[in-house]
Design a protein around this motif. Structure first.
Motif, mmCIF file in Angstrom:
data_model
loop_
_atom_site.group_PDB
_atom_site.id
_atom_site.type_symbol
_atom_site.label_atom_id
_atom_site.label_comp_id
_atom_site.label_asym_id
_atom_site.label_seq_id
_atom_site.Cartn_x
_atom_site.Cartn_y
_atom_site.Cartn_z
ATOM 1 N N VAL A 79 42.564 52.007 24.678
ATOM 2 C CA VAL A 79 42.662 52.185 26.436
ATOM 3 C C VAL A 79 41.299 52.786 26.734
ATOM 4 C CG1 VAL A 79 43.828 53.384 28.292
ATOM 5 C CG2 VAL A 79 45.248 52.431 26.267
ATOM 6 N N GLU A 289 44.948 50.640 30.734
ATOM 7 C CA GLU A 289 46.072 49.785 30.061
ATOM 8 C C GLU A 289 45.102 48.955 29.112
ATOM 9 O OE1 GLU A 289 47.269 46.921 32.981
ATOM 10 O OE2 GLU A 289 45.312 46.318 33.695
ATOM 11 N N SER A 290 46.249 48.435 28.084
ATOM 12 C CA SER A 290 45.528 47.693 27.152
ATOM 13 C C SER A 290 46.656 46.855 26.261
ATOM 14 C CB SER A 290 44.828 48.699 25.935
ATOM 15 O OG SER A 290 45.227 48.611 24.577
#
Lengths: 378, 120
Positions: A79, A289-290
């Protein structure tokens, strides 16, 4: 006539309800229902911090628990700017992940043997799976949920002596794999039960989004370790095994031959294990986000994390490989016989214990009778 | 590490079918579909992998008007994932070929469980 199969077996992760429409012995249609053991882990994860989730995530599955852990750590560690993880930690993660693949595929080979009535194969596969479990226990301290990962690295190291013993055990496993490959690919009994049965064509596998050995057995060359390398997998030399026939035999062959490739990766990882710290303790997960994908023993596992800068994920999504493969099961059943139900379902390597109780419903009389899986296998 | 590039692409709801169809015109893989509840609006995420990169399509919808068109006719593997976001987030899938419960128990009578306002 309709035959519902399943769904509940509380000890297993994915109980599945299957409903077959049959004409005589032939299956004409199949429908399914899953989620009987939905535990709300995604919702629960929103209430736990990243360290707690590191343990929770391994509880998703009892067989391929590590791939979820690997996927989770790869997701949260990437992230934003990302947490730096040493190469040594990555290599140790690869060793654990490949050991898990070996034990999972051996477990599957045993179960497949049992489903088609070959009990000796079951005993043989599980006997040699123990070697792998011993290695996992020696490295991580645990046989099932290893708990070796932590955000920023790993907890336990691999000493040279442990590495030596690991290689010795892998040599023994390799011999057993050769023996089993011979049985699976040449035994006439297995050939009769497995070739040209439960066929999933390449087009079906591709359209229905099959992953892992199920897709590869139908000729779709998809392996996240090669397509989207994570955890230094690009540094290892191994082949992606594919098979064209798409039947049960193909799925068996792909898994058995993959065992050799995993052993190859483990040998390379132990031999070239780089020096470095095990754990980077200076980590903070920023807002962002990831997405992370790993190749689980059963196929592509994908996790998505959304964070808000706090110590908990804002949203966490998990898609395990069996969900991607389950759509292919109905396609495999078309025009097959009732007697092939157990092995066809087993051939995608789901948690098949959920199938050990069967209800037969006679559509004309509406009468219901419960038969055990054993009876169905006769 | 040699990971593929990952792109997050925001698309309008009206453009979703077109965009998904464009990704699916070549070699592609739909990994999954999910959603994120942000209170005022919901984000629906479509995770695609095409040979050169991974692409996530993001569709923002208003919470009071939570619907997206189905992509199952174009991408058959979306069937279950669309059912899942319908059950978990109450997002209506317009034109879904076989809508019904797949994951949540039939006896569950509450609101879609993954919405933030639902507490257990």
């Amino acid at each position: 006539m309709k035959i519902p199969i399943g769904p509940v077996h509380p000890a297993l992760e994915e109980p599945l309800g299957l409903s077959f429409t049959v004409e005589g012995e032939d299956i004409v249609d199949v429908d399914f229902r899953c989620g009987y053991n939905h535990r709300g882990i995604e919702k629960l994860m929103e209430t736990k911090d990243f360290n707690q989730n590191s343990f929770l995530i391994e509880r998703i599955c009892g067989i391929c628990s590590y791939t979820h852990s690997l996927c989770y750590h790869n997701a949260v560690e990437s992230v934003g700017e990302g947490v730096e993880v040493s190469k040594r930690a990555h290599y140790l993660r690869v060793i654990t992940a490949e050991l898990e693949r070996v034990h999972s595929h051996l477990l599957w080979a045993g179960i497949a043997g049992e489903e088609i009535g070959n009990k000796s194969l079951f005993m043989y596969a599980w006997k040699h799976r123990e070697l792998c479990m011993d290695s996992l226990e020696e490295i991580t301290g645990n046989r099932v949920n290893y708990g070796i990962n932590r955000v920023g690295g790993v907890r336990y190291d691999l000493t040279p002596e442990m590495g030596k013993r690991l290689i010795e055990r892998m040599d023994k496993t390799d011999e057993a794999v050769d023996y089993m490959a011979n049985i699976f690919l040449k035994d006439p009994m297995i050939d009769k039960r497995a070739s040209n049965i439960g066929i999933l064509t390449k087009k079906e596998a591709y359209d229905l989004g099959a992953v892992g050995p199920t897709a590869r057995a139908s000729g779709v060359k998809a392996d996240i370790r090669k397509d989207d390398p994570y955890s230094c997998y690009n540094e290892f030399d191994f082949n992606v095994i594919t098979w064209d026939s798409g039947d049960i035999l193909a799925r068996a062959a792909v898994r058995i031959l993959e065992l050799k490739e995993s052993a190859k990766i483990i040998r390379q990882a132990v031999k070239n294990l780089p020096e470095g710290a095990l754990w980077n303790k200076n980590w903070k997960i920023p807002a962002g986000e990831s997405v992370s994908r790993t190749e689980a023993p059963r196929g592509e596992d994908i996790h998505y994390v959304r964070t808000d800068g706090g110590n908990k994920p804002y949203r966490y999504k998990i898609r395990a490989p069996t969900l991607a493969n389950i759509l292919s099961v109905p396609a495999m059943f078309k025009k097959e016989h009732i007697a092939d139900i157990p092995i066809i379902v087993a051939s995608i390597d789901p948690c098949i214990g959920c199938m050990d109780r069967v209800t037969l419903v006679d559509a004309t009389s509406g009468k219901r009778r419960i038969v055990m899986m054993k009876e169905l296998r006769k | 590490m040699n990971k593929k590039a990952h792109e997050f692409v925001e698309v309008k709801r009206e453009k979703l079918l077109e965009e998904a169809g464009r990704l699916a015109s070549g070699e592609y893989h739909l990994s999954t579909i999910t959603a994120v509840d942000n209170g005022e609006h919901l984000e629906v995420l479509y995770f695609f992998a095409v040979p050169e990169k991974n692409v996530t399509l993001k569709v923002k919808v208003d919470s009071r008007d939570a619907k997206v068109p189905t992509i199952t006719p174009v991408i058959p593997s979306a069937l279950l994932y669309e059912r899942e976001i319908f059950e978990m987030f109450g997002i209506e899938i317009e034109g879904h070929p076989r809508p019904r419960n797949t994951f949540i128990a039939d006896s569950y009578k509450g609101e879609p469980p993954l919405l933030k306002r639902v507490k257990f």
